[in-house]
Write a protein that holds these residues in place. Structure first.
Motif, short mmCIF file in Angstrom:
data_model
loop_
_atom_site.label_atom_id
_atom_site.label_comp_id
_atom_site.label_asym_id
_atom_site.label_seq_id
_atom_site.Cartn_x
_atom_site.Cartn_y
_atom_site.Cartn_z
N VAL A 177 5.23 -2.77 -7.28
CA VAL A 177 3.63 -3.43 -6.24
C VAL A 177 2.65 -4.93 -6.44
N ALA B 176 3.66 5.89 -4.47
CA ALA B 176 3.81 6.90 -6.36
C ALA B 176 2.30 7.90 -6.50
N SER B 177 1.52 7.31 -5.86
CA SER B 177 0.48 8.34 -6.26
C SER B 177 0.59 9.43 -5.58
N MET C 146 2.07 2.19 -2.51
CA MET C 146 0.80 2.53 -4.36
C MET C 146 0.80 3.61 -3.91
N TYR D 291 1.05 -1.00 -0.31
CA TYR D 291 0.86 -0.26 0.17
C TYR D 291 1.02 1.11 0.12
N ILE E 271 6.71 0.86 -11.32
CA ILE E 271 5.61 0.37 -10.34
C ILE E 271 4.73 -0.61 -10.27
N ALA E 272 4.12 -0.72 -11.53
CA ALA E 272 3.74 -1.81 -11.71
C ALA E 272 4.09 -3.13 -10.70
#
Lengths: 320, 685, 276
Positions: free
Chosen positions: C258, C213-214, C210, C207, C254-255
């Protein structure tokens, strides 16, 4: 009506949460470094002009007076005026953007709720089989991806390569969202992917635990056909936790909207919040965050009510 | 015997594929069930009793494989598809389960769950099905059936839930009804009435029963023939009386002798035990499954030998139960009475006091007008409603009653987990009506608690050494590691375990071993009082016997007093010197053990005694059926709490006036309105 | 150990997941010293070049900066922040959740009320607003704010696992020999909740990646020119048609990270659940 009781108890909690949150937000934003009046007028403004503006904005009053003024304004529906767009009443832009976001959120809900429930049930019933592994991994992956990553992937495929949908989801000036529905598809799909993971995995888990329960054994050993066992006996119980998850995630969905709307340039609550933060537009930040909180609080309360209504153990308490 | 059996099982094998290799759950099993016959199946947990019933109905986990044949009315159920099996399940073969609460769907009404059986199997319309459902509930003497069908399962009591499950099983008048421990989760008095009903229904519907239980006493009440299962095999099968009076297989004999029963007391006899425990069975294992635990083992036992007819209609895999080439080891070994071995028992003979303190030698523990209320938003539950009780020094007080009577609450008050709402607890003259937080170190050391479930009372992250070491360090203040180790080894010896157990993780122990460790932990401080809260009810009978023996021996050696809590009158009867019978938070009867279990007794004691399962098959007395369930414990009761269910109730008196204390001897009293003659008399039903 | 191996064979996804996680940790540790380009170096001859052209493995952005180098540098900050955040929020969560759950009553009621309020605002919104208001985020503020935003969730998990153990009799047994609260909480109960807590830490790690990155994507994360995976995506979003690699590769980085961490966490939770 006993099942209303948790709702009434909730109402009190809701009020406390909202009040506490409004204080927190207000304090946080008001106490931020820099002077609001200075920001409005820019660095070159004369101290006299700043002082005059401070006076007219009421910034010289103690914090609790300002909070009281702000909070009573909110209660009357007066959202205040924007700092950045000088003198523009927030209400004039805010509700339109909220409306846009609501349309987007509803479309996403329409996509992901049935999809994730159906696939969650399928995975749960076929637990351990290959179809379950595929659904479960897909859910795990989409759940882990930040919205903008799945958005970029969707955008690359459907907007850049296939050019089925526009890259940005801007509504041309003077048009309403209803005449531009195609711009909604990719943002809604990005949200759907993330939510699909959450909801389908939860649905799968609750389906599995229900299918292993003693009462499903009873239903099978009564001689009921499998379709009756699943649809009449299992589903009613297995949907209850999912409803809670969907409700609890409503606030979350609005968090996701910020990212998705920023990515696609969609004119909604999310991008409004983002630009408010970027421009340090204090009153607008307060309104946006408070609204997101309210959405969470209200949807949680509705979920509770719905849960109580659907669960006979809460609807008809007592017995043993 | 000439007519064809309705169910004929041949060569049935059930094997589970597991990561550690295949495990045999049922092995070469053969069984015939005749029409209108009640067959009881007994055995310890893990012996494959439930697997057998699920194998018949083809409801096994996906890693299970079945082979052999199950002929039902001439058709092999093993060859049926899932779809075809649906026509048998619930229609020709119905099942009733252990836990009625979880067996009913919480979000469908009782009526919906009943109706669908006849709708699916008989094609009934909604109204027809509902009529049928109501009728079948009424057949189970459930009054007000029209109201029940509209309710949800959680709105009715456990006893009624189980009757609903039975009614559901009967809807299509099945040929066979399989009952898997249907009364284990229920109270004894409820159990007795359900057993009664099952017997009646079997005759009325001319069906066959398979009754599965770990409790020989219960199976006895209902069965024509009994099969004894051990590790997936039937080791003995015969007519009920024959099997009990003349068991052939050593396992059957040992199992029967494990059970505490009327007239078996710790002073005179030690319970029979079976060493070891039930282990899993691998595929390549040969020979008698019981050989490793059998005391009559000889050279032949390592080879497999199957079930054979030893006498007409009496089959067994072994007939060495009374073999004389190996002497009997422990079966009801009479103990030599020791003079003054237990000063407690002698003292109580001349001790007088009932509840008045200060007469005779001071008791170790006294409860004086103790109340314990649990309050929540909606209601107040009166768990203890003015209890007076005492425990003599070096004495065992058995506390008996059904679930919800407050016996555990009383144990927890004494142990210091709870605090009384009102009233005092005196221990050796000191007021200890406080929780552990406020008790002195001496009191903490003097009162210990043995819990019901040893799997939960021993920390699963700890080894035996860690479990024992901490209390020794904490309460005995022994600094030296070596000394503490010596103490631990000594304790283990006390509970018949070797030094090698110290390094074992607690999760790797069997239930019996865990409870021994828990007992050893209670004895660390040489306490003067141990509260035993149902210490054997989570254990199998053979293990229960060894733990009871152990507790009895330790008590004799150490002169520790016990507050022994149990729902099982036979167990209490075995271990106690005094017995206190409780109902709904109040005392019904108190006295020396023999005074309580013999007339005159409180009507509730009488009902409990008549309901208690008895291993002796010739004792088939009719149980006293108690009407209804115990009243709501939050209701304010004016008269006698038992009045609502009492078979000897005096109208207009019992439910309005609290029962007076009737002193029947120096040591025996009863709270009841009835005259001594009526208390002595047989129940008038 | 044997059981973990057995479970791993039935969950083959764990192997690629572990390889990916190890890959990124390796890259974060040693990568920057192996890179041909600095993350700020602007190659004016190669602007928006496609992957493979002019030694730019993953191409360049509009300023001619090497995408792969920037991804490699960016892996450091995201892994550091996410790791610290998952540890901090779990630690704070255990302390808060255990205290509230163990003592119960009013402390617990107050705890739940405060958590309710905190959870009424999504962690991403909370972090974004606070970081945006404070301005000029760095590793420290990011770690701190995200940890705080996640603490209500971890505290609830910790409280839940504690409650599942609190009423087991070994706790009563410890009380009856006069053990202190701290001893009971951390010596008796904690070892039995380690499984779910470790699962929570790994899930929180996912998380946090995530979230970081966001936040970078929203522009309230690390400030330029420090490369940040999320920021790279938004910076180059406008050239997605001309140079899709500039957006796609950071997204894929990122993908991969994560998803791999999520698979790892999911695997652990399966091992732990079977254990109990």
């Amino acid at each position: 009506m006993t099942f209303f009781r948790p709702f009434f108890r909730r109402l009190g909690g809701m009020a406390i949460t909202l009040i506490a949150m409004s204080i927190l937000i207000f304090l946080l934003v008001e106490l931020m470094p820099g002077d609001a009046a200075q920001r409005v007028l820019g660095q070159s403004a004369t101290p006299q002009a700043v002082a005059a503006l401070r006076e007219s904005m009421g910034l010289n009053d103690p914090v609790w007076v300002r909070y009281g003024r702000w909070a009573t304004g909110m209660l009357r529906g007066d959202l205040g005026t924007s700092l950045y767009m000088r003198g523009v009443p927030i209400a004039s832009i805010f509700w339109r953007k909220v409306g846009n976001s609501l349309v987007l959120a509803l479309l996403a809900l329409l996509f992901y709720v049935p999809l994730s429930i159906v696939f969650g049930i399928l995975a749960g019933v076929k637990a351990g089989k290959i179809i379950d592994s595929i659904i479960s991994f897909f859910g795990l992956a989409t759940m882990a991806l930040p919205e903008f990553v799945s958005g970029i992937i969707l955008m690359t495929i459907f907007a850049v390569k296939l050019a089925w949908f526009p890259i940005t989801s801007v509504i041309p000036i003077g048009e309403s969202i209803w005449s531009n529905l195609n711009i909604l598809v990719l943002p809604a799909l990005s949200i759907t992917l993330v939510m699909f993971g959450y909801v389908s995995r939860m649905q799968r888990a609750s389906m599995i635990s229900v299918m292993n329960s003693d009462y499903i054994r009873s239903a099978i050993l009564k001689g009921l056909p499998m379709r009756k066992v699943i649809f009449k006996h299992a589903l009613k119980n297995a949907l209850l936790p999912t409803i809670t998850i969907i409700g609890m995630n409503m606030g979350w969905l609005f968090g996701g909207l910020i990212v998705v709307e920023t990515l696609f340039g969609f004119p909604g609550l999310g991008s409004l919040t983002m630009s408010a933060v970027k421009t340090q537009d204090t009153p607008l930040i307060e309104v946006c965050v408070l609204f997101i909180t309210a959405v969470f609080v209200v949807s949680t309360a509705i979920t509770d009510l719905l849960y109580g209504f659907l669960n006979p153990r809460i609807r008809y308490p007592g017995g043993s | 015997m000439t007519n064809k059996p309705i169910l004929d099982i041949h060569n049935l094998n059930v094997v589970y594929e597991t990561p550690s290799g295949p495990i045999v759950a049922i092995r070469d099993l053969a069984l015939e069930l005749n029409a209108n016959e009640a067959l009881g199946i007994i055995g310890e947990s893990g012996c494959g009793k439930s697997t057998l019933s699920y194998a018949i109905l083809d409801y096994l986990p996906s890693n299970a494989r079945r082979s052999g044949s199950i002929m039902f009315n001439g058709e092999d159920l093993l060859l049926k598809t899932e779809k075809e099996m649906q026509n048998y399940r619930g229609d020709r073969i119905a099942m009733v389960y252990q836990n009625p609460y979880s067996a009913l769907n919480p979000s469908l009404t009782i009526g919906e769950q009943l109706d669908e059986v006849t709708r699916i199997h008989r094609g009934f319309s909604r109204t027809q099905a509902r009529k049928e459902s109501i009728q079948s509930l009424q057949d189970l003497s459930l009054g007000e059936a029209e109201g029940i069908v509209r309710r949800y399962p959680h709105q009715v009591s456990g006893g009624i839930q189980q009757r609903i499950c039975i009614a559901m099983a009967l809807l299509c008048q099945p040929d066979i009804m399989i009952l898997d421990e249907p009364t284990t989760a229920l109270d004894v008095t409820t159990e007795a009435s359900i057993l009664d009903i099952i017997g009646e229904l079997k005759e009325r519907h001319r069906m066959s029963l398979i009754y599965i239980s770990h409790d020989i006493g219960i199976v006895n009440k209902i069965s024509d023939r009994i099969a004894v299962m051990y590790r997936g095999e039937i080791v003995e099968l015969g007519p009920q009386e024959e099997l009990f009076n003349h068991p052939k297989h050593p396992y059957t004999r040992a199992l029967i002798n494990c059970m505490p029963r009327a007239g078996v007391k710790k002073e005179t006899t030690r319970l029979n035990t079976i060493p070891g425990y039930v282990t899993r069975r691998s595929a390549d294992e040969r020979g008698c499954p019981f050989a490793s635990r059998c005391e009559k083992k000889n050279a032949v036992c390592e080879e497999k030998y199957g079930l054979r007819e030893i006498e007409s209609g009496h089959l067994a895999a072994c007939d060495r139960a009374y073999a004389t080439d190996v002497p009997d080891k422990s079966t009801f070994a009479p103990l030599i009475p020791k003079a003054n071995a237990r000063p407690g028992a002698d003292q109580t003979d001349n001790a007088s006091s009932g509840i008045e303190p200060g007469i005779g030698p001071a008791p170790l523990l006294e409860l004086h007008e103790v109340y314990k209320y649990y309050k929540n938003r909606k209601r107040t539950v009166r768990a203890l409603d003015g209890i007076n009780a005492k425990i003599e020094k070096h004495d065992v007080l058995g506390l008996v009653g059904e679930s919800g009577c407050g016996k555990s609450t009383m144990g927890h008050l004494v142990a210091g987990l709870l605090e009384p709402t009102k009233g005092n607890i005196h221990f050796d003259g000191k007021d200890i009506s406080l929780t552990w937080k406020h008790r002195s170190r001496d009191t903490i050391r003097d009162i210990q608690l043995v819990f019901q479930n040893p799997g939960r009372s021993l920390n699963p992250s700890f080894s035996v050494e860690q479990i024992l070491d901490r209390p020794i360090k904490k309460m005995l203040k022994i600094r030296s590691r070596r000394e503490r180790r010596a103490v631990m080894i000594n304790l283990l010896k006390k509970v018949d375990l070797g030094e090698e157990y110290l390094s074992r993780p607690s999760t790797r122990l069997s239930g019996g071993e865990k409870q021994r460790i828990a007992v050893a932990r209670a004895f660390v401080t040489s306490p003067r009082l141990i509260v035993c809260d149902e210490p054997t009810s989570a254990l199998d009978v053979s293990v229960q016997a060894s733990v009871l023996n152990l507790l009895g021996e330790l008590q004799e050696q150490s002169h520790t007093s016990y507050l022994f809590i149990s729902h099982d009158l036979n167990v209490v009867n075995y271990i106690s010197d005094h017995i206190l019978v409780m109902y709904l938070g109040r005392v019904c009867e108190y006295g020396l053990r023999d005074e309580v279990v013999n007339p005159p007794y409180h009507p509730y004691t009488e009902a409990l005694l008549s309901a208690a399962p008895d291993v002796n098959p010739s004792h088939k007395q009719k149980p006293i059926r108690l009407e209804g369930a115990p009243p709501d414990p939050s209701a304010q009761i004016v008269g006698c709490p038992f009045a609502g269910r009492c078979h000897k109730k005096i109208d207009g008196l019992c439910d309005t006036t609290p029962p007076p204390l009737k002193r029947l001897s120096e040591t025996h009293y009863i709270f009841c309105h009835l005259s001594e003659d009526r208390l002595r008399g047989v129940a008038h039903l | 150990m044997q059981r973990i191996w057995y479970m791993a064979k039935r969950y083959p996804l764990i192997f690629p997941a572990l390889i990916i996680i190890l890959f990124w940790f390796f890259i974060a540790t040693f990568g920057p010293s192996l890179m041909p380009f600095s993350y700020t170096a602007m190659d004016m001859d190669h602007q928006m070049t496609a992957p493979g052209v002019g030694e730019h493995l993953m191409g360049t952005d509009s300023l001619g900066r090497d995408i792969w180098s920037r991804i490699v540098y960016g892996s450091r900050s995201i892994l550091t922040i996410a790791l610290l955040t998952s540890l901090f929020s779990s630690l704070a969560g255990v302390i808060l959740g255990f205290t509230a759950g163990y003592f119960g009553g009013r402390i617990d009621a107050l705890f739940l009320r405060v958590m309710d309020i905190m959870m009424a605002i999504p962690p991403l919104v909370l972090s974004m607003v606070v970081l945006g208001v404070l301005g000029n985020s760095n590793i420290l503020t990011l770690t701190l704010i995200v940890s705080i935003a996640y603490t209500p969730a971890t505290a609830r998990v910790a409280r839940g696992t504690l409650l599942s153990c609190k009423n087991i009799e070994y706790v009563d047994a410890a009380r009856l020999r006069g053990e202190s609260h701290l001893y009971i909480m951390f010596r008796e109960i904690l070892p039995n909740t380690m499984g779910p807590i470790i699962v929570e830490i790994t899930a929180r790690f996912a998380y946090s990646i995530m979230m970081v990155a966001s936040l970078g994507f929203l522009g309230v994360g690390l400030q330029p020119p420090t490369p940040d995976w999320g920021m790279m995506v938004i910076e180059n979003k406008t050239i997605i048609k001309a140079a899709p690699w500039a957006v796609l590769y950071p997204s894929l980085a990122i993908a991969s990270l994560v998803i791999a961490v999520s698979v790892f966490s999911d695997f652990l939770s399966k091992v732990v659940i079977r254990d109990q």
